[in-house]
Design a protein around this motif. Structure first.
Motif, PDB file in Angstrom:
ATOM      1  N   GLU A   1       6.995   0.733 -10.982  1.00 54.48           N
ATOM      2  CA  GLU A   1       8.224   1.992 -10.687  1.00 54.48           C
ATOM      3  C   GLU A   1       7.165   3.240  -9.865  1.00 54.48           C
ATOM      4  N   ILE A   2       7.582   3.698  -9.033  1.00 55.17           N
ATOM      5  CA  ILE A   2       6.243   5.096  -8.518  1.00 55.17           C
ATOM      6  C   ILE A   2       6.716   6.139  -8.168  1.00 55.17           C
ATOM      7  N   THR A   3       6.644   6.881  -8.494  1.00 57.27           N
ATOM      8  CA  THR A   3       7.534   8.149  -8.460  1.00 57.27           C
ATOM      9  C   THR A   3       6.143   9.113  -7.177  1.00 57.27           C
ATOM     10  N   PRO A   4       6.635   9.369  -6.316  1.00 58.89           N
ATOM     11  CA  PRO A   4       5.978  10.396  -5.578  1.00 58.89           C
ATOM     12  C   PRO A   4       6.714  11.425  -6.215  1.00 58.89           C
ATOM     13  N   TYR A   5       5.426  12.570  -5.588  1.00 61.93           N
ATOM     14  CA  TYR A   5       5.507  14.732  -5.577  1.00 61.93           C
ATOM     15  C   TYR A   5       5.094  15.073  -4.829  1.00 61.93           C
ATOM     16  N   SER A   6       5.443  15.917  -4.922  1.00 56.72           N
ATOM     17  CA  SER A   6       4.375  17.053  -3.271  1.00 56.72           C
ATOM     18  C   SER A   6       4.238  17.669  -3.989  1.00 56.72           C
ATOM     19  N   VAL A   7       2.795  17.938  -3.215  1.00 54.78           N
ATOM     20  CA  VAL A   7       1.460  18.471  -3.370  1.00 54.78           C
ATOM     21  C   VAL A   7       1.427  19.944  -1.906  1.00 54.78           C
TER      22      VAL A   7
ATOM     23  N   ILE B   1       0.734  -1.185   0.094  1.00 54.34           N
ATOM     24  CA  ILE B   1      -0.287  -0.150   0.463  1.00 54.34           C
ATOM     25  C   ILE B   1       0.937   1.717   0.209  1.00 54.34           C
ATOM     26  N   VAL B   2       1.098   1.962  -0.803  1.00 49.96           N
ATOM     27  CA  VAL B   2       1.390   3.621  -0.699  1.00 49.96           C
ATOM     28  C   VAL B   2       0.230   4.356  -0.161  1.00 49.96           C
ATOM     29  N   VAL B   3       0.971   5.334   0.892  1.00 45.06           N
ATOM     30  CA  VAL B   3      -0.715   6.290   0.795  1.00 45.06           C
ATOM     31  C   VAL B   3       0.137   7.936   0.740  1.00 45.06           C
ATOM     32  N   THR B   4      -0.264   8.551   0.206  1.00 45.45           N
ATOM     33  CA  THR B   4      -0.878   9.781   0.057  1.00 45.45           C
ATOM     34  C   THR B   4      -0.556  10.653   1.147  1.00 45.45           C
ATOM     35  N   HIS B   5      -1.282  10.701   2.087  1.00 44.18           N
ATOM     36  CA  HIS B   5      -1.819  11.620   3.016  1.00 44.18           C
ATOM     37  C   HIS B   5      -2.060  10.709   4.501  1.00 44.18           C
ATOM     38  N   GLU B   6      -2.517  11.556   5.707  1.00 49.08           N
ATOM     39  CA  GLU B   6      -2.381  11.681   6.779  1.00 49.08           C
ATOM     40  C   GLU B   6      -5.037  12.027   6.983  1.00 49.08           C
ATOM     41  N   HIS B   7      -5.152  11.978   5.989  1.00 45.91           N
ATOM     42  CA  HIS B   7      -6.465  12.846   5.965  1.00 45.91           C
ATOM     43  C   HIS B   7      -7.352  11.149   5.995  1.00 45.91           C
ATOM     44  N   SER B   8      -8.097  11.474   6.925  1.00 47.74           N
ATOM     45  CA  SER B   8      -8.705   9.784   7.483  1.00 47.74           C
ATOM     46  C   SER B   8      -9.377   9.258   5.894  1.00 47.74           C
ATOM     47  N   ASP B   9      -9.962  10.005   4.625  1.00 46.90           N
ATOM     48  CA  ASP B   9     -10.745   9.561   3.405  1.00 46.90           C
ATOM     49  C   ASP B   9      -9.253   8.788   2.737  1.00 46.90           C
ATOM     50  N   HIS B  10      -8.136   8.605   3.214  1.00 46.18           N
ATOM     51  CA  HIS B  10      -6.570   8.021   3.151  1.00 46.18           C
ATOM     52  C   HIS B  10      -6.114   7.006   3.318  1.00 46.18           C
TER      53      HIS B  10
ATOM     54  N   GLU C   1       3.059  16.151   4.971  1.00 50.60           N
ATOM     55  CA  GLU C   1       3.775  16.002   4.136  1.00 50.60           C
ATOM     56  C   GLU C   1       2.971  15.458   2.987  1.00 50.60           C
ATOM     57  N   PRO C   2       1.815  16.171   2.144  1.00 48.62           N
ATOM     58  CA  PRO C   2       1.196  14.952   1.383  1.00 48.62           C
ATOM     59  C   PRO C   2       1.865  14.701  -0.122  1.00 48.62           C
ATOM     60  N   VAL C   3       1.952  13.431  -0.573  1.00 49.95           N
ATOM     61  CA  VAL C   3       2.832  13.686  -2.066  1.00 49.95           C
ATOM     62  C   VAL C   3       1.789  13.088  -2.829  1.00 49.95           C
ATOM     63  N   GLN C   4       1.391  13.179  -3.981  1.00 54.52           N
ATOM     64  CA  GLN C   4       0.367  12.154  -4.997  1.00 54.52           C
ATOM     65  C   GLN C   4       1.673  11.013  -5.928  1.00 54.52           C
ATOM     66  N   PHE C   5       0.909  10.408  -6.782  1.00 56.10           N
ATOM     67  CA  PHE C   5       1.707   9.477  -7.513  1.00 56.10           C
ATOM     68  C   PHE C   5       1.888   9.019  -8.931  1.00 56.10           C
ATOM     69  N   VAL C   6       3.084   8.921  -9.845  1.00 49.98           N
ATOM     70  CA  VAL C   6       2.722   8.231 -10.729  1.00 49.98           C
ATOM     71  C   VAL C   6       3.488   6.931 -10.935  1.00 49.98           C
ATOM     72  N   PHE C   7       2.216   5.871 -11.431  1.00 49.18           N
ATOM     73  CA  PHE C   7       2.358   4.667 -12.025  1.00 49.18           C
ATOM     74  C   PHE C   7       2.865   4.271 -13.471  1.00 49.18           C
ATOM     75  N   SER C   8       4.177   3.647 -13.032  1.00 55.82           N
ATOM     76  CA  SER C   8       5.295   3.047 -14.158  1.00 55.82           C
ATOM     77  C   SER C   8       5.385   1.858 -14.612  1.00 55.82           C
TER      78      SER C   8
ATOM     79  N   TRP D   1       4.390   1.906   2.294  1.00 57.29           N
ATOM     80  CA  TRP D   1       4.656   2.197   1.532  1.00 57.29           C
ATOM     81  C   TRP D   1       4.952   4.346   2.400  1.00 57.29           C
ATOM     82  N   LEU D   2       5.136   5.551   2.671  1.00 57.37           N
ATOM     83  CA  LEU D   2       4.729   6.792   2.978  1.00 57.37           C
ATOM     84  C   LEU D   2       5.993   7.690   3.522  1.00 57.37           C
ATOM     85  N   THR D   3       5.697   9.425   3.941  1.00 56.17           N
ATOM     86  CA  THR D   3       6.443   9.993   4.125  1.00 56.17           C
ATOM     87  C   THR D   3       6.547  10.048   5.564  1.00 56.17           C
ATOM     88  N   HIS D   4       7.548  10.453   5.545  1.00 54.82           N
ATOM     89  CA  HIS D   4       7.665  10.688   6.872  1.00 54.82           C
ATOM     90  C   HIS D   4       6.830  11.232   8.057  1.00 54.82           C
TER      91      HIS D   4
END
Ligand SMILES: [Zn+2]
Ligand SMILES: [Zn+2]
Length: 255
Positions: free
Chosen positions: A111-117, A52-61, A123-130, A77-80
């Motif tokens: 391959e998963i590329t996180p990027y900051s938003v 599981i990859v996680v974007t951020h800590e809001h409960s809907d995610h 410390e939210p991120v979103q992802f590109v999957f390849s 997998w998630l940010t610090h």
């Protein structure tokens, strides 16, 4: 590469990406039984998940992530910052990987590329999957666009784009003033026109799938979101998909 959604919106989000036998879940804002039922609907058992990859800590995610991970022994997998904000829930979860929001990582064949938003989380991120050849870009929970977002999403073969609200519906609706300011603000959520504005700046010459996601039940309609995106992409409205809270969307194949 295939992708689908278990559900999308402020009551819970989860997106599934598959390449060969690798199945990666992005976020999980549903309870355990609900998650398993939604996965089953897509023909996937929780035992088939690679992580599981996680974007951020809001409960809907994040609300369903730790329980699902513990029950089926799944790595996360998630940010610090996301981990620190939700640390208690992850006690007893054995395979936690802290990611650098600047660095791509690999899960199985994906391959998963996180990027900051810009979003009001730690410390939210979103992802590109390849799969090495094709790219699926996902962008929800962003208050506004940035040059980095547009650079990252340009040239993708599939896009899942937040169309959270219609600005008129939000401002004329019955949300309290403070919530209107939060949702519509620069660290809140993208409205239809903001998403359309991002889309218009991207190279979409390779785009095979375009999906509007994270729609507000009260402050948006699928028709308004689709119309805004179709104008920006110069495509037929019928070509654009909408992720729903109840059903997400069915598998889509990137060829
Ligand atoms: Zn959200
Ligand atoms: Zn959020």
């Amino acid at each position: 590469m295939r992708f689908s959604s278990l559900g999308s919106g402020s009551e819970g989000n989860a997106l599934l990406v598959a390449v060969g036998r690798t199945h990666v879940l992005m976020d999980c804002g549903f309870g355990l039984q609900d998650t398993v039922a939604r996965l089953t609907r897509l023909g996937v058992s929780p035992q088939q998940l690679s992580g599981i990859v996680v974007t951020h800590e809001h409960s809907d995610h994040i609300s369903g992530v730790a329980r699902l991970a513990r029950k089926y022994n799944l790595p996360v997998w998630l940010t610090h910052g996301t981990l620190r904000s939700h640390a208690k829930a992850f006690v007893g979860t054995t395979h936690i990987h802290e990611i650098d929001p600047q660095l791509a990582f690999v899960i199985g064949d994906i391959e998963i590329t996180p990027y900051s938003v810009p979003h009001d989380a730690a410390e939210p991120v979103q992802f590109v999957f390849s799969d090495g050849a094709r790219r699926l870009g996902v962008l929800t929970d962003a208050g506004c666009s940035t040059a980095h977002i547009e650079q990252t999403l340009s040239g993708c073969h599939a896009l899942v784009l937040e169309c959270n609200h219609d600005i008129e519906m939000l401002m004329n609706g019955d949300y309290p003033y403070s919530l209107k300011q939060r949702v519509g603000g620069r660290f809140g959520h993208l409205n239809n026109q903001e998403s359309a504005g991002i889309l218009a700046k991207l190279d979409i010459s390779r785009l095979q799938h375009l999906i509007a996601a994270h729609l507000s039940r009260r402050n948006n309609t699928p028709a308004l979101a689709v119309r805004a995106l179709s104008v920006a992409a110069k495509c037929a409205e019928s070509w654009i998909g909408v992720a729903t809270q109840e059903n997400g969307f069915a598998w889509r194949e990137i060829t």
